[in-house]
Design a protein around this motif. Structure first.
Motif, PDB file in Angstrom:
ATOM      1  N   GLN A  96       0.723  -1.248  -0.071  1.00 38.44           N
ATOM      2  CA  GLN A  96      -0.225  -0.029   0.173  1.00 38.44           C
ATOM      3  C   GLN A  96       0.846   1.281   0.025  1.00 38.44           C
ATOM      4  O   GLN A  96       0.878   1.910   1.048  1.00 38.44           O
ATOM      5  CB  GLN A  96      -0.882   0.017   1.266  1.00 38.44           C
ATOM      6  N   LEU A  99      -0.252   4.612   1.657  1.00 32.38           N
ATOM      7  CA  LEU A  99      -0.310   4.878   3.013  1.00 32.38           C
ATOM      8  C   LEU A  99       0.948   5.752   3.374  1.00 32.38           C
ATOM      9  O   LEU A  99       1.019   6.671   4.232  1.00 32.38           O
ATOM     10  CB  LEU A  99      -0.355   3.687   3.684  1.00 32.38           C
TER      11      LEU A  99
ATOM     12  N   GLN B  96      -7.055   1.243   9.185  1.00 31.88           N
ATOM     13  CA  GLN B  96      -7.277   0.469   8.025  1.00 31.88           C
ATOM     14  C   GLN B  96      -8.143  -0.815   8.277  1.00 31.88           C
ATOM     15  O   GLN B  96      -7.715  -1.818   7.764  1.00 31.88           O
ATOM     16  CB  GLN B  96      -6.358   0.299   6.908  1.00 31.88           C
TER      17      GLN B  96
END
Lengths: 133, 133
Positions: A96, A99, B96
């Motif tokens: 990710q 992030l 998340q």
DNA sequence: ATTTATGCAAATCATTTGCACATAG
DNA sequence: CTATGTGCAAATGATTTGCATAAAT
């Protein structure tokens, strides 16, 4: 300070390759190496593994049991670990990157990478709901 | 096995509150407590901190330096740490939850929580590009 | 020849544990 | 009272380090 190639280094790197998909501690690597090469010392295993990370041949795994763990290669990926038995597995989910941008914006750090560790119960331990916290 | 309230427990919990926003090791908490209460032992600090996590009054922080670290409270959040000076800061980004579902689907673990640790250079260390790997 | 790497043992460091005594409920 | 909690010191375990020797360049 240039590095030299030694037999020990290649033996230990090969050992780490044999653990592909696993996340061994230096002591586990030592035990493994020790069977075929009893003369290689534990200290050397610790030193060589740390060196392999510097050289970009291996990476540290940050499992929540807080002990050193390594794996061959530098592919970015995440881990799940079982809080009862300690088992660690790779999670094949996209890294990710988004992030990191968010974190940079918030704290002003230059973010180079991030670690995601999922923690829970592995299929084996879900049954034995005895040792839970 | 019911728990008792002791002076030590409240002193140590108060100490952890004084570290709000920080992520002290048991030894750091011990040093801090020790100044005003020299009779409290290191072992008790370790035991009480672990107990506070069980009781949901504190949580462990999983910084990549792999040593025990705690913080008061149980709010889920992430951390950034500087790979040069070791500084750890909270990252105020939404937790998340979605990632946990993905991990469950992939590995079959019952995922209870996850940790995100960003690693990079803090504003202070970005300048001193000497000690880099 | 020069300097890095290794093996060994000892040293460190963090964390845990056994046990006798103290103390909360 | 009676079980849990504490302090102390010793035990553990993981990792590091000092030093003399071996090996790589």
């Amino acid at each position: 300070m240039k590095k030299r190639n030694t037999l020990q280094k290649s033996i230990i790197l090969d050992a780490l390759k044999d653990f592909m998909g696993k996340h061994p501690t230096p002591n586990e690597v030592y035990e493994y190496v020790h069977e075929k090469h009893p003369s290689i010392s534990r200290a050397t295993v610790f030193r060589v593994l740390a060196g392999e990370v510097e050289d970009g041949e291996a990476q540290r795994v940050y499992a929540p049991d807080s002990s050193l763990r390594y794996e061959y290669g530098t592919r970015k990926h995440y881990h799940v670990s079982c809080r009862v038995c300690g088992k660690v597995e790779d999670v094949e989910m996209p890294y990710q990157y988004g992030l990191e941008e968010i974190a940079e914006g918030l704290n002003g750090f230059k973010v180079e990478r991030h670690i995601v560790e999922f923690i829970g119960l592995c299929p084996d331990c879900v049954g034995n709901e005895s040792e839970n916290i």
